[in-house]
Scaffold this motif. Sequence first.
Motif, PDB file in Angstrom:
ATOM      1  N   GLY A  48       0.811  -1.371   0.033  1.00 26.63           N
ATOM      2  CA  GLY A  48      -0.056  -0.044  -0.011  1.00 26.63           C
ATOM      3  C   GLY A  48       0.811   1.307  -0.122  1.00 26.63           C
ATOM      4  N   LEU A  49       2.226   1.290  -0.239  1.00 30.09           N
ATOM      5  CA  LEU A  49       3.051   2.321  -0.410  1.00 30.09           C
ATOM      6  C   LEU A  49       2.907   3.090  -1.679  1.00 30.09           C
ATOM      7  N   ILE A  50       2.654   2.553  -2.692  1.00 30.84           N
ATOM      8  CA  ILE A  50       2.743   3.140  -4.081  1.00 30.84           C
ATOM      9  C   ILE A  50       1.454   2.761  -5.072  1.00 30.84           C
ATOM     10  N   ASP A  51       1.152   3.514  -5.968  1.00 31.15           N
ATOM     11  CA  ASP A  51       0.085   3.097  -6.811  1.00 31.15           C
ATOM     12  C   ASP A  51       0.800   3.116  -8.108  1.00 31.15           C
ATOM     13  N   THR A  52       0.450   2.328  -9.083  1.00 33.65           N
ATOM     14  CA  THR A  52       1.159   2.379 -10.138  1.00 33.65           C
ATOM     15  C   THR A  52       0.172   2.391 -11.711  1.00 33.65           C
ATOM     16  N   MET A 104      -3.984  -8.058   4.651  1.00 33.96           N
ATOM     17  CA  MET A 104      -4.280  -7.607   3.044  1.00 33.96           C
ATOM     18  C   MET A 104      -5.312  -8.576   2.715  1.00 33.96           C
ATOM     19  N   PRO A 105      -6.419  -8.411   2.026  1.00 31.89           N
ATOM     20  CA  PRO A 105      -7.557  -9.016   1.423  1.00 31.89           C
ATOM     21  C   PRO A 105      -6.919 -10.187   0.289  1.00 31.89           C
ATOM     22  N   THR A 106      -7.720 -11.167   0.497  1.00 32.21           N
ATOM     23  CA  THR A 106      -7.477 -12.107  -0.708  1.00 32.21           C
ATOM     24  C   THR A 106      -8.118 -11.462  -1.949  1.00 32.21           C
ATOM     25  N   LEU A 130     -12.130  -3.315  -3.383  1.00 38.44           N
ATOM     26  CA  LEU A 130     -10.836  -2.386  -2.783  1.00 38.44           C
ATOM     27  C   LEU A 130      -9.564  -2.445  -3.997  1.00 38.44           C
ATOM     28  N   THR A 131      -8.961  -1.608  -3.855  1.00 35.34           N
ATOM     29  CA  THR A 131      -7.785  -1.393  -4.780  1.00 35.34           C
ATOM     30  C   THR A 131      -6.469  -1.873  -4.161  1.00 35.34           C
ATOM     31  N   GLU A 132      -5.586  -2.268  -5.056  1.00 32.09           N
ATOM     32  CA  GLU A 132      -4.561  -3.103  -4.395  1.00 32.09           C
ATOM     33  C   GLU A 132      -3.779  -2.310  -3.408  1.00 32.09           C
ATOM     34  N   GLY A 133      -3.354  -3.086  -2.280  1.00 36.83           N
ATOM     35  CA  GLY A 133      -2.590  -2.306  -1.198  1.00 36.83           C
ATOM     36  C   GLY A 133      -3.683  -1.832  -0.057  1.00 36.83           C
ATOM     37  N   GLU A 134      -4.890  -2.053  -0.198  1.00 32.11           N
ATOM     38  CA  GLU A 134      -5.670  -1.446   0.858  1.00 32.11           C
ATOM     39  C   GLU A 134      -6.000  -2.894   1.693  1.00 32.11           C
ATOM     40  N   PRO A 135      -5.755  -2.683   2.947  1.00 34.54           N
ATOM     41  CA  PRO A 135      -6.221  -3.928   3.710  1.00 34.54           C
ATOM     42  C   PRO A 135      -7.774  -3.898   4.303  1.00 34.54           C
ATOM     43  N   VAL A 136      -7.768  -5.133   4.877  1.00 31.24           N
ATOM     44  CA  VAL A 136      -9.119  -5.413   5.656  1.00 31.24           C
ATOM     45  C   VAL A 136      -8.933  -5.569   7.068  1.00 31.24           C
TER      46      VAL A 136
END
Length: 138
Positions: free
Chosen positions: A62-66, A95-97, A106-112
């Motif tokens: 969850g530190l960067i977006d690409t 981190m979600p499955t 959710l977007t990549e890097g978003e926790p649950v």
Amino acid sequence: MPVDPNSFTPLYVQVADALRAQIEDGELRPGDKLKNEDALADEFGTGKATIRQALRQLRAEGLIDTENRRGSTVRTPPELTLVSLKNPAKIRARMPTAKERVELGLTEGEPVLVVTYADGRTEVLARSEIDAGPATGD
């Protein structure tokens, strides 16, 4: 800052660690664009595949977006949310499955958050589903 090819630590981990340190130290700030893959490969003395794997790791954290054709940027850290539980329960973040990410939008890097109640029930919640009212002593 080349990586150490003789280290037991994989090259992509060394690159991810170096970039993470730059983010944590404030050298790379939210919204800053990272160098492109070619420039990073030259800087670290690795191939582009190593850089891609390191960037994938940082996205998962969850530190960067690409974005395709635009490159990678440092994410703005999410606001912290206070969660209070009325019944005995344990809460943990992970981190979600892939399935959970799709179901929760959710977007990549978003926790649950995973809430496990005393009776054994479990709930998986996205940040947007959390009602963060004032903390109570219940």
